[in-house]
Design a protein around this motif. Sequence first.
Motif, mmCIF file in Angstrom:
data_model
loop_
_atom_site.group_PDB
_atom_site.id
_atom_site.type_symbol
_atom_site.label_atom_id
_atom_site.label_comp_id
_atom_site.label_asym_id
_atom_site.label_seq_id
_atom_site.Cartn_x
_atom_site.Cartn_y
_atom_site.Cartn_z
ATOM 1 N N LEU A 99 0.776 -1.209 0.041
ATOM 2 C CA LEU A 99 -0.069 -0.037 -0.103
ATOM 3 C C LEU A 99 0.850 1.229 0.032
ATOM 4 N N SER A 100 2.058 1.319 0.781
ATOM 5 C CA SER A 100 2.682 2.348 0.872
ATOM 6 C C SER A 100 3.489 2.627 -0.475
ATOM 7 N N SER A 101 3.957 1.492 -0.872
ATOM 8 C CA SER A 101 4.629 1.525 -2.277
ATOM 9 C C SER A 101 3.750 2.045 -3.324
ATOM 10 N N LEU A 102 2.460 1.941 -3.400
ATOM 11 C CA LEU A 102 1.631 2.104 -4.513
ATOM 12 C C LEU A 102 1.448 3.765 -4.270
ATOM 13 N N LEU A 103 1.151 4.080 -2.941
ATOM 14 C CA LEU A 103 0.835 5.379 -2.640
ATOM 15 C C LEU A 103 2.144 6.317 -3.259
ATOM 16 N N TYR A 104 3.058 5.901 -2.789
ATOM 17 C CA TYR A 104 4.223 6.790 -3.259
ATOM 18 C C TYR A 104 4.657 6.511 -4.761
ATOM 19 N N GLY A 105 4.269 5.401 -5.176
ATOM 20 C CA GLY A 105 4.689 5.181 -6.631
ATOM 21 C C GLY A 105 3.596 6.218 -7.587
ATOM 22 N N ILE A 106 2.619 6.548 -7.167
ATOM 23 C CA ILE A 106 1.471 7.346 -7.692
ATOM 24 C C ILE A 106 2.262 8.785 -7.572
ATOM 25 N N ALA A 108 5.564 9.399 -7.337
ATOM 26 C CA ALA A 108 6.561 9.459 -8.050
ATOM 27 C C ALA A 108 6.334 9.367 -9.685
ATOM 28 N N GLY A 109 5.259 8.645 -9.969
ATOM 29 C CA GLY A 109 4.984 8.687 -11.214
ATOM 30 C C GLY A 109 4.542 9.935 -11.992
ATOM 31 N N ALA A 110 4.253 11.044 -11.322
ATOM 32 C CA ALA A 110 4.003 12.362 -11.714
ATOM 33 C C ALA A 110 5.413 12.857 -12.281
ATOM 34 N N GLY A 111 6.536 12.611 -11.640
ATOM 35 C CA GLY A 111 7.854 13.156 -11.904
ATOM 36 C C GLY A 111 8.399 12.400 -12.880
ATOM 37 N N THR A 112 8.482 11.134 -12.886
ATOM 38 C CA THR A 112 9.020 10.199 -13.676
ATOM 39 C C THR A 112 8.210 10.211 -15.218
ATOM 40 N N SER A 113 7.118 10.366 -15.156
ATOM 41 C CA SER A 113 6.234 10.379 -16.293
ATOM 42 C C SER A 113 6.465 11.477 -17.131
ATOM 43 N N LEU A 114 6.627 12.733 -16.425
ATOM 44 C CA LEU A 114 7.245 13.979 -17.236
ATOM 45 C C LEU A 114 8.486 14.186 -17.525
ATOM 46 N N ILE A 163 10.544 3.501 -7.616
ATOM 47 C CA ILE A 163 10.833 4.578 -6.738
ATOM 48 C C ILE A 163 9.770 4.785 -5.583
ATOM 49 N N GLY A 164 8.565 4.428 -5.881
ATOM 50 C CA GLY A 164 7.566 4.249 -4.638
ATOM 51 C C GLY A 164 8.034 3.352 -3.599
ATOM 52 N N TRP A 165 8.399 2.028 -4.194
ATOM 53 C CA TRP A 165 8.890 0.999 -3.401
ATOM 54 C C TRP A 165 10.063 1.326 -2.275
ATOM 55 N N LEU A 166 10.991 2.061 -3.016
ATOM 56 C CA LEU A 166 12.200 2.535 -2.355
ATOM 57 C C LEU A 166 11.748 3.549 -0.996
ATOM 58 N N TRP A 167 11.127 4.340 -1.552
ATOM 59 C CA TRP A 167 10.258 5.546 -0.710
ATOM 60 C C TRP A 167 9.766 4.720 0.495
ATOM 61 N N ALA A 168 8.869 3.768 0.330
ATOM 62 C CA ALA A 168 8.134 3.010 1.475
ATOM 63 C C ALA A 168 9.118 2.193 2.156
ATOM 64 N N CYS A 169 9.944 1.805 1.738
ATOM 65 C CA CYS A 169 11.070 1.131 2.637
ATOM 66 C C CYS A 169 11.669 1.689 3.293
ATOM 67 N N SER A 170 12.346 3.181 2.684
ATOM 68 C CA SER A 170 12.918 4.034 3.640
ATOM 69 C C SER A 170 12.256 4.402 4.850
ATOM 70 N N LEU A 171 10.798 4.496 4.796
ATOM 71 C CA LEU A 171 10.190 4.772 5.892
ATOM 72 C C LEU A 171 9.620 3.734 6.706
ATOM 73 N N ASP A 172 9.766 2.338 6.280
ATOM 74 C CA ASP A 172 9.411 1.190 7.074
ATOM 75 C C ASP A 172 10.241 1.131 8.289
ATOM 76 N N PRO A 173 9.643 0.880 9.656
ATOM 77 C CA PRO A 173 10.298 0.698 10.682
ATOM 78 C C PRO A 173 11.208 -0.704 10.820
ATOM 79 N N ASP A 174 10.477 -1.791 10.020
ATOM 80 C CA ASP A 174 11.393 -2.893 10.137
ATOM 81 C C ASP A 174 12.532 -3.107 9.257
ATOM 82 N N VAL A 175 12.408 -2.237 8.058
ATOM 83 C CA VAL A 175 13.429 -2.194 7.265
ATOM 84 C C VAL A 175 14.425 -1.257 7.677
ATOM 85 N N PHE A 176 14.011 -0.089 8.429
ATOM 86 C CA PHE A 176 15.018 0.615 9.148
ATOM 87 C C PHE A 176 15.928 0.067 10.148
#
Length: 187
Positions: A99-106, A108-114, A163-176
């Motif tokens: 869910l976090s990955s999809l939210l951040y992917g949306i 990030a998609g604005a920038g990558t698409s442009l 990018i959304g997945w990386l962003w979500a991972c960077s904020l995930d407490p388990d990954v941290f």
Amino acid sequence: MSETQLLLQLVLAGLFFIAAISIDLYKEKIPNKLSLLAIFCGFAINGYYAQLDGVLMASVGFGLAFILLFPTFIFRVLGAGDIKLMMGIGALMGPDLLLSSLLYGIIAGAGTSLVLIIWKTGLSGLSKTVKRYWDCFYLRSYFKPAADEAAGQRVPYAPALAIGWLWACSLDPDVFALYQSWNAILG
């Protein structure tokens, strides 16, 4: 979840995204074999490390990706390969990180698409699209986009999803916590 399981999940998801980005940018398609491998790995790893709970978590992540993203396929926002890839990532990482990955992917998609559209058509393609939208609005009629303008381009979405997945991972407490643990070992 054990550190070994999480590390394996992160490494595999990263490899799947690297492969998907490479192929999507080159062929504008994500192969079914890659997505199926991600799905299989998600169920196998979660089933091995967490038995039935892991299979349930993989099933929820897999199903949630399908439920949330299938409408984007119907409305031609995302391609089937993007959806199947995220179903694999959902099976691998579970519903929370999905869910976090999809939210951040949306986002990030604005920038990558442009960036990708400007890369394909240049600024002239972008200005042609803006002019066409203005004409559609002003004349209250729809005009199909030309092949040389931004709106007439297919844009690979795997980079935004990664990018959304990386962003979500960077904020995930388990990954941290895993990062801190490995940093203490290596540092």
